[in-house]
Design an enzyme around this catalytic site. Structure first.
Site, PDB file in Angstrom:
ATOM      1  N   TYR A  62      32.662 155.314  48.133  1.00 47.13           N
ATOM      2  CA  TYR A  62      33.213 154.814  46.595  1.00 47.13           C
ATOM      3  C   TYR A  62      32.756 156.119  45.634  1.00 47.13           C
ATOM      4  O   TYR A  62      34.080 156.832  44.911  1.00 47.13           O
ATOM      5  CB  TYR A  62      31.789 153.951  46.333  1.00 47.13           C
ATOM      6  CG  TYR A  62      32.366 153.383  44.578  1.00 47.13           C
ATOM      7  CD1 TYR A  62      33.288 152.588  43.893  1.00 47.13           C
ATOM      8  CD2 TYR A  62      31.453 153.382  43.997  1.00 47.13           C
ATOM      9  CE1 TYR A  62      33.451 152.119  42.752  1.00 47.13           C
ATOM     10  CE2 TYR A  62      31.827 153.599  42.290  1.00 47.13           C
ATOM     11  CZ  TYR A  62      32.577 152.735  42.037  1.00 47.13           C
ATOM     12  OH  TYR A  62      32.735 151.763  40.481  1.00 47.13           O
ATOM     13  N   LYS A  80      35.869 158.198  43.086  1.00 46.28           N
ATOM     14  CA  LYS A  80      35.124 158.064  41.639  1.00 46.28           C
ATOM     15  C   LYS A  80      35.325 159.814  41.058  1.00 46.28           C
ATOM     16  O   LYS A  80      36.163 160.456  40.424  1.00 46.28           O
ATOM     17  CB  LYS A  80      34.607 156.983  41.123  1.00 46.28           C
ATOM     18  CG  LYS A  80      33.584 155.565  41.157  1.00 46.28           C
ATOM     19  CD  LYS A  80      35.789 154.980  40.588  1.00 46.28           C
ATOM     20  CE  LYS A  80      35.308 153.919  40.685  1.00 46.28           C
ATOM     21  NZ  LYS A  80      36.285 153.537  39.748  1.00 46.28           N
TER      22      LYS A  80
END
Length: 263
Positions: free
Chosen positions: A154, A158
Site C-alpha cells: 500500500y 501511495k
C-alpha cells in the site's frame, strides 16, 4: 463585528465533482463536504449498494482494476453530464500490514487498486478536462507514501500516486490542469474494523503517536480536498499536504520517552 459571509467562498457552486471510492468513510465525507461547498457531486464505487443512499448526480459502478470498464464509465459520464471540473481519486484498500504479509498476489492486487486504478480513472477524465479547458485533480494518498508506517505494498502504491500527481502538475499545467495530493494519517473509518476485532484497545495506542492527541477525522481529509480543488488554491499544484494530526512533523513518542525522560 463579524465579517459578512460570502455566498460562494470556495468558488465551487455549480462545479461538477467526481469522487472515487464514494461509498467508503472518507468518500462519504467528500460527498458531504463538496455538496456543502455548492458542487454537484457524482460518485464511483465497485459496489452499487454503497451508492444507493448517497445524494449523487451520477452513480458510476466499475472496478478500478478494469481499464476498459473505467474508460467506458467515464465516457458515459462525460456524455451524460459533461467532464468533471474536479476529480478526487479517493479509492484505496490494504490488508497486508507487514512485509511478511506481502507475496506476489498481494503486491499485484494492492498496486492495481491503489495506484494503477487511479491511473485508469485519471487518464480519461484528464483528457476530457483538457478538451474542455482545464480542471483540478486531488489524489488521496497517505502518510505511508512519505515514510514507513506499515502496509508495505500500500505504501509503495501511495508513494507512486505522489509521483504521478507531480508528473501531471508539471506536464499538464499548460493545459489548465492542477494536481495535488492529500496524505492522511490514521483515519477512523471502517477500514480499522478488522484491527479492532483483533485488539479493541488499539485506538488508544494509535493516538499516543499523534501530537493533536486524536486520529484524523474523515471530514478533516474532505475539507482539505475541497480547498485544494477550489479556485482558492488556483496557484497550488504539485503540492503534497499531510493531514495527519502532526504525525510526520516529528516523533512524539521519542520526545516523551527519551528527551523528557527523567532517571
Amino acid at each position: 463585528m463579524s465579517e459578512p459571509s460570502l455566498p460562494d467562498p470556495f468558488g465551487l457552486s455549480g462545479r461538477h465533482v467526481l469522487v472515487t471510492g464514494a461509498g467508503g468513510g472518507i468518500g462519504r465525507a467528500m460527498i458531504e463536504a463538496f455538496a456543502r461547498a455548492g458542487a454537484a457531486v457524482s460518485g464511483a464505487d465497485r459496489d452499487a449498494a454503497l451508492l444507493e443512499s448517497l445524494p449523487l448526480q451520477h452513480r458510476l459502478v466499475f472496478d478500478l482494476t478494469d481499464a476498459k470498464a473505467c474508460t467506458d464509465a467515464i465516457a458515459g459520464l462525460v456524455a451524460g453530464g459533461g467532464p468533471p471540473d474536479v476529480l478526487v481519486n479517493n479509492a484505496g484498500f490494504t490488508r497486508a500490514e507487514t512485509l511478511a504479509d506481502v507475496d506476489d498476489a498481494v503486491w499485484d492486487s494492492e498496486l492495481a487498486i491503489n495506484l494503477t486504478g487511479a491511473f485508469h480513472v485519471t487518464r480519461p477524465v484528464m483528457a476530457a478536462m483538457v478538451a474542455r479547458g482545464g480542471g483540478s485533480i486531488v489524489f488521496v494518498a497517505s502518510v505511508n507514501g512519505l515514510g514507513h508506517y506499515g502496509n508495505p505494498a500500500y505504501s509503495a502504491a501511495k508513494a507512486g500516486l505522489i509521483a504521478y500527481a507531480k508528473s501531471i502538475a508539471v506536464e499538464a499545467g499548460r493545459d489548465g490542469i492542477r494536481a495535488n495530493v492529500v496524505c492522511p494519517g490514521s483515519v477512523r473509518t471502517p477500514a480499522w474494523d478488522h484491527r479492532l476485532a483483533k485488539d479493541p484497545t488499539i485506538l488508544e495506542d494509535v493516538v499516543s503517536h499523534y501530537p493533536l492527541g486524536r486520529m484524523v477525522r474523515p471530514e478533516d481529509v474532505a475539507n482539505t480536498a475541497v480547498f485544494l480543488a477550489s479556485p482558492l488554491a488556483a496557484g497550488v499544484t504539485g503540492a503534497v499536504l499531510p493531514v495527519d494530526g502532526g504525525l510526520t512533523a516529528g516523533n512524539l513518542r521519542f520526545v516523551r520517552d527519551i528527551i523528557e525522560r527523567r532517571s
